[in-house]
Scaffold this active site. Structure first.
Site, PDB file in Angstrom:
ATOM      1  N   SER A  68       0.808  -1.226   0.000  1.00 35.69           N
ATOM      2  CA  SER A  68       0.000   0.000   0.000  1.00 35.69           C
ATOM      3  C   SER A  68       0.837   1.269   0.000  1.00 35.69           C
ATOM      4  CB  SER A  68      -0.933   0.001   1.214  1.00 35.69           C
ATOM      5  OG  SER A  68      -0.206  -0.236   2.417  1.00 35.69           O
ATOM      6  N   HIS A  72      -0.213   6.163   6.470  1.00 35.07           N
ATOM      7  CA  HIS A  72       0.304   5.990   5.111  1.00 35.07           C
ATOM      8  C   HIS A  72       0.632   7.351   4.494  1.00 35.07           C
ATOM      9  CE1 HIS A  72      -1.086   1.882   5.448  1.00 35.07           C
ATOM     10  NE2 HIS A  72      -0.604   1.601   4.248  1.00 35.07           N
TER      11      HIS A  72
END
Length: 284
Positions: free
Chosen positions: A36, A265
């Site tokens: 990811s 993230h």
């Protein structure tokens, strides 16, 4: 997977290890692999279903700068090292085919960010560890209950993942002997000073320091795998330092993102900074 990697354990001949600049690698195809963090998960616009690939992930930014003969993105959220050589599944359904299937002799550049998800028992990887730390915080608010919970187990997981990653990198060289291979590390998710996360992360100060050490070990292991697998390691932790999820100007989001991205993230700015690190490594 073990059989496939065992067939390519011989050292890569020196003459087959490309050292070209960005101009050289742009002559062939560029293949982006990883999890990811490579996919830019959560950053619009998204594609590839559960893989959550963004059209602003660092691979896309690098491709735009290099203008290669072709570009293929096989990164996928939730990918562990095994997803490089085996199909990635979710609830029994195939989410993404083996990522290395995209690598062929005409490929001149490969980038990969992977290994973080091997930290966790679920597909959430490092986020899985953070969630565990948060749940344990109430049991010892002034201590480091998460560090006590995991002990040395995470180091063992990373050692195993790094060994498998090194084998996968040798397989990349076997499939694309002239490719420049870059292993892109993980950015700064938590700060050097744990106190900066007070009120921002529901984790004890001691365990923020623990998480920082885990992230450091993750990058160290990935860097070791790159060296063993005759690839170039690209540091993204230092370029993003001071812009972690607890900072006033995050390039990596916190548990409650303020910009489009998955928790913990990189956001779009973070992906651009990672792309710049890759281009710098290529001499661009």
């Amino acid at each position: 997977m073990a059989a496939a990697l065992g067939a390519v354990t011989a050292p890569v001949p020196a003459h087959a290890r490309p050292t070209g600049t960005g101009e050289g690698v742009a002559a062939g195809r560029y293949v982006a692999l990883g999890d990811s963090y490579a996919a830019g998960a959560g950053i619009p616009a998204q594609s590839a279903g559960l893989c959550l690939r963004s059209d602003r992930d660092y691979g896309r930014v690098v491709a735009a700068a290099l203008a290669p003969a072709g570009y293929t993105d096989r990164s996928c959220a939730g990918a562990k090292v095994g997803a490089l050589t085996l199909p990635q599944t979710d609830a029994g359904a195939v989410v993404n085919g083996p990522q290395l299937d995209a690598v062929a002799p005409d490929v001149s550049l490969v980038t990969v960010t992977i290994g973080g998800n091997d930290l966790g028992t679920s597909d959430l990887g490092f986020v899985d560890v953070v969630a565990t730390c948060a749940s344990l915080a109430v049991t010892d608010p002034l201590g480091a209950p998460c560090r006590a919970h995991y002990g040395n187990s995470l180091s063992g997981r990373l050692e195993s993942a790094a060994s498998r990653l090194a084998g996968a990198l040798r397989l990349v060289h076997a499939k694309a002997p002239r490719a420049r291979v870059l292993v892109v590390g993980y950015p700064s998710v938590v700060p050097d000073d744990p106190a900066k996360c007070l009120g921002r992360l529901p984790i004890t100060t001691g365990d923020v320091a623990f998480l920082r050490s885990v992230l450091g070990e993750l990058n160290d292991r990935v860097a070791d795998a790159a060296e063993t697998g005759h690839a170039t390691y690209v540091d993204t932790l230092n370029p993003t330092r001071g812009h972690d999820g607890c900072s006033a100007e995050p390039w990596v989001e916190g548990l409650l993102p303020t910009a489009p991205a998955l928790p913990l993230h990189p956001n779009a700015t973070g992906e651009r900074v990672m792309a710049t690190a890759v281009l710098n490594a290529l001499g661009r």
